[in-house]
Design an enzyme around this catalytic site. Structure first.
Site, PDB file in Angstrom:
ATOM      1  N   ASP A 285      14.058  -4.189  13.774  1.00  0.00           N
ATOM      2  CA  ASP A 285      15.030  -3.339  13.058  1.00  0.00           C
ATOM      3  C   ASP A 285      14.539  -1.896  13.061  1.00  0.00           C
ATOM      4  OD1 ASP A 285      17.245  -2.580  11.596  1.00  0.00           O
ATOM      5  OD2 ASP A 285      16.467  -3.274   9.676  1.00  0.00           O
TER       6      ASP A 285
ATOM      7  N   GLU B 200       0.845  -1.188   0.000  1.00  0.00           N
ATOM      8  CA  GLU B 200       0.000   0.000   0.000  1.00  0.00           C
ATOM      9  C   GLU B 200       0.891   1.253   0.000  1.00  0.00           C
ATOM     10  OE1 GLU B 200      -2.840   2.164   3.374  1.00  0.00           O
ATOM     11  OE2 GLU B 200      -1.747   0.323   3.812  1.00  0.00           O
ATOM     12  N   TRP B 201       0.514   2.235  -0.775  1.00  0.00           N
ATOM     13  CA  TRP B 201       1.227   3.514  -0.742  1.00  0.00           C
ATOM     14  C   TRP B 201       0.733   4.339   0.442  1.00  0.00           C
ATOM     15  CZ3 TRP B 201       5.357   5.891  -2.584  1.00  0.00           C
ATOM     16  CH2 TRP B 201       5.464   7.273  -2.419  1.00  0.00           C
TER      17      TRP B 201
END
Length: 291
Positions: A198, A79-80
């Site tokens: 991370d 998804e943007w």
């Protein structure tokens, strides 16, 4: 792309996507806009591990991540999310959400699929086929499956040597001997929790809609200090506000004293990838953890 998304590409333009992959903003013929990143050749299971990590974080119902649209061996489509400005309100919300994430139990220490490594950058993090799950198992797990493999790679590549390498080894010996009951270097026993794995500031996507998204995870069963230590290691906008909001929801007494231990894994990865400039920092973190 059409085979992955079910729509043809109207426009594709490069965007920032880190040091490893090529990344693109892709406008599709059906009106959707997606984010796609590619790596050729990609390490085996590289994007599948990322997709699994995003889905694990999403399933916790605590933090926001981009939805996974498609994944193949050399491409990941998400998804943007329209980027926005980092602000104190998003940081405080993220702090509360991280505390909720870290209250989410994980099945065991290590990767959600033990047959597949997680990745810190391009560096794989394997897990045992039968991962341990008891709170007191964490110190030996962390030494055997996180620190020592990274130390060997850093030594072999010239990223750490001499006293610094020996002090990391000495810390690992202390972890092996740590009973995990709060009397050793690892601190108080905690059960495995879902962590991002991370969480440096580049993996926090500040959004235009006011809710930060977490991206590029090495999601696994771990300890909360892993994420908090990484945020502090390389800095993060409004970090003090983020941590204060976190502490309101999920306080971790003695956190600051334990941060060097949890930052060491990421410093070793940097010694593997970027060389001896990080070796001295690894040694300093090991010595600080030993006290």
């Amino acid at each position: 792309m059409a085979a992955l998304t079910g729509a043809s590409v109207e426009e594709m333009r490069p965007v920032g996507g880190g040091d490893i992959c090529d990344a693109y903003r892709v406008a599709l013929s059906d009106g959707r806009t997606v984010f796609a990143k590619t790596l050729r050749p990609a390490p085996e299971g590289f994007f599948a591990a990322e997709a699994t990590g995003l889905e694990l974080l999403a399933s916790s119902g605590t933090v926001a991540v981009p939805e996974v649209s498609a994944v193949e061996e050399d491409v990941l489509v998400l998804e943007w999310v329209e980027p926005g400005r980092a602000d104190a309100a998003q940081a405080e919300r993220l702090g509360r959400e991280l505390a909720a994430l870290h209250a989410t139990p994980a099945r065991a220490w290590g990767n959600p699929d033990p047959s597949r490594p997680a990745y810190l950058g391009s560096v794989p993090l394997p897990s045992p086929a039968d991962p341990p799950a008891a709170p007191e198992d964490w110190p030996a797990f962390h030494a055997e499956w996180r620190l020592l493999p990274l130390l060997r790679r850093a030594v072999d590549g010239g990223g750490i040597a001499g006293r610094d390498a020996r002090d990391v080894e000495r810390l690992c010996e202390e972890l092996y001997a740590d009973p995990g009951d709060g009397t050793g270097v690892s601190g108080p026993p905690l059960p495995p929790a879902v962590v991002h794995g991370d969480l440096w500031s580049g993996n926090v996507l500040w959004s235009a809609d006011g809710r930060a998204r977490l991206i590029d995870p090495a999601a696994q069963g771990g300890r909360p200090e892993t994420d908090l230590g990484m945020l502090e290691l390389f800095g993060c906008p409004h970090l003090e506000r983020l941590l204060a909001a976190y502490e309101e929801v999920g306080p971790l007494p003695g956190l600051r004293a334990r941060l060097p231990l949890h930052q060491l894994q990421h410093l070793l990865v940097h010694a593997v990838l970027f060389g001896s400039g990080y070796g001295a920092r690894c040694g300093a973190a090991a010595r600080a953890a030993l006290g």
